[in-house]
Structure formats: C-alpha cells, structure tokens
Write a protein that holds these residues in place. Structure first.
Motif, short mmCIF file in Angstrom:
data_model
loop_
_atom_site.label_atom_id
_atom_site.label_comp_id
_atom_site.label_asym_id
_atom_site.label_seq_id
_atom_site.Cartn_x
_atom_site.Cartn_y
_atom_site.Cartn_z
N LYS A 195 0.82 -1.21 0.00
CA LYS A 195 0.00 0.00 0.00
C LYS A 195 0.86 1.26 0.00
CE LYS A 195 -4.04 1.75 2.44
NZ LYS A 195 -4.92 1.53 3.58
N SER A 196 1.91 1.27 0.81
CA SER A 196 2.77 2.46 0.87
C SER A 196 3.57 2.63 -0.42
CB SER A 196 3.71 2.38 2.07
OG SER A 196 4.57 1.28 1.94
N PHE A 197 3.99 1.52 -1.04
CA PHE A 197 4.71 1.61 -2.31
C PHE A 197 3.80 2.14 -3.40
CE2 PHE A 197 6.28 -0.24 -6.30
CZ PHE A 197 7.54 0.34 -6.31
N SER A 198 2.55 1.70 -3.40
CA SER A 198 1.59 2.18 -4.39
C SER A 198 1.34 3.68 -4.22
CB SER A 198 0.28 1.41 -4.24
OG SER A 198 -0.71 1.94 -5.08
N LEU A 199 1.21 4.13 -2.98
CA LEU A 199 1.01 5.55 -2.72
C LEU A 199 2.22 6.37 -3.15
CD1 LEU A 199 -0.69 7.82 -1.50
CD2 LEU A 199 0.35 7.29 0.69
N ALA A 200 3.42 5.88 -2.85
CA ALA A 200 4.63 6.59 -3.24
C ALA A 200 4.75 6.66 -4.75
CB ALA A 200 5.86 5.89 -2.65
N LYS A 201 4.37 5.60 -5.44
CA LYS A 201 4.44 5.59 -6.89
C LYS A 201 3.45 6.59 -7.49
CE LYS A 201 3.37 1.78 -9.14
NZ LYS A 201 3.43 0.43 -9.71
N SER A 202 2.25 6.68 -6.94
CA SER A 202 1.26 7.61 -7.47
C SER A 202 1.65 9.06 -7.18
CB SER A 202 -0.13 7.31 -6.90
OG SER A 202 -0.18 7.58 -5.53
N VAL A 203 2.28 9.29 -6.02
CA VAL A 203 2.73 10.66 -5.71
C VAL A 203 3.87 11.06 -6.62
CG1 VAL A 203 3.91 12.04 -3.95
CG2 VAL A 203 1.93 10.69 -3.32
N SER A 204 4.79 10.13 -6.88
CA SER A 204 5.95 10.48 -7.71
C SER A 204 5.57 10.69 -9.17
CB SER A 204 7.02 9.39 -7.60
OG SER A 204 6.57 8.21 -8.20
N THR A 205 4.53 10.02 -9.66
CA THR A 205 4.11 10.21 -11.05
C THR A 205 3.12 11.35 -11.19
OG1 THR A 205 2.36 8.57 -10.79
CG2 THR A 205 4.46 7.80 -11.67
N GLY A 206 2.63 11.87 -10.07
CA GLY A 206 1.71 13.00 -10.12
C GLY A 206 0.26 12.59 -10.31
N GLN A 207 -0.07 11.34 -10.14
CA GLN A 207 -1.44 10.87 -10.34
C GLN A 207 -2.19 10.69 -9.02
OE1 GLN A 207 -1.19 7.36 -12.69
NE2 GLN A 207 -0.51 8.42 -14.51
N SER A 208 -1.63 11.17 -7.94
CA SER A 208 -2.27 11.01 -6.64
C SER A 208 -3.43 11.98 -6.50
CB SER A 208 -1.25 11.25 -5.53
OG SER A 208 -1.88 11.20 -4.28
N LYS A 209 -4.55 11.50 -5.97
CA LYS A 209 -5.71 12.36 -5.76
C LYS A 209 -5.88 12.73 -4.30
CE LYS A 209 -8.05 10.55 -9.76
NZ LYS A 209 -9.20 9.86 -10.31
N SER A 210 -5.10 12.09 -3.43
CA SER A 210 -5.23 12.36 -2.00
C SER A 210 -4.11 13.25 -1.48
CB SER A 210 -5.27 11.06 -1.20
OG SER A 210 -4.08 10.33 -1.41
N PHE A 211 -3.06 13.44 -2.28
CA PHE A 211 -1.94 14.27 -1.87
C PHE A 211 -1.71 15.36 -2.89
CE2 PHE A 211 -0.97 10.67 0.77
CZ PHE A 211 -0.37 11.23 1.88
#
Length: 58
Positions: free
Chosen positions: A30-46
């Motif tokens: 879960k944390s790796f998935s969140l880090a990946k989405s934040v680094s690619t700019g596709q995060s909707k929660s951060f």
C-alpha cells in the motif's frame, strides 16, 4: 503460586506468524503504491508541489 501455561500448538503458531507477516506485506504494498502515485503526479489524496532545481554557475 505461578502455574506454567499450556503449550501452543505449532499450527496455531504458524497461523499467527503468517498473519503477522501478511499484515506487514500489505502495508508495504500500500505504501509503495502511494509513493508511486505521488511520484508520477497521479495522486488524488496528496497535493505535492514539484520543486524545480536550477544550477547557478559562478
């Protein structure tokens, strides 16, 4: 006076151990998935502001 407890069976021991390991694995995924989405700019929660670094030459 203290009385010794009954011994836990090996199968129950392995079940508890596997649950403990699985919990850690799921948190890591879960944390790796969140880090990946934040680094690619596709995060909707951060909302992360990307800093652009520029080099200054003397």
């Amino acid at each position: 006076m203290a009385v010794p407890k009954k011994r836990t069976s090996m199968s129950k021991k392995y079940i508890r151990r596997n649950l403990w390991i699985k919990k850690g694995y799921l948190l890591a995924v879960k944390s790796f998935s969140l880090a990946k989405s934040v680094s690619t700019g596709q995060s909707k929660s951060f909302f992360v502001t990307q800093k652009k670094y520029c080099k200054k030459f003397n």
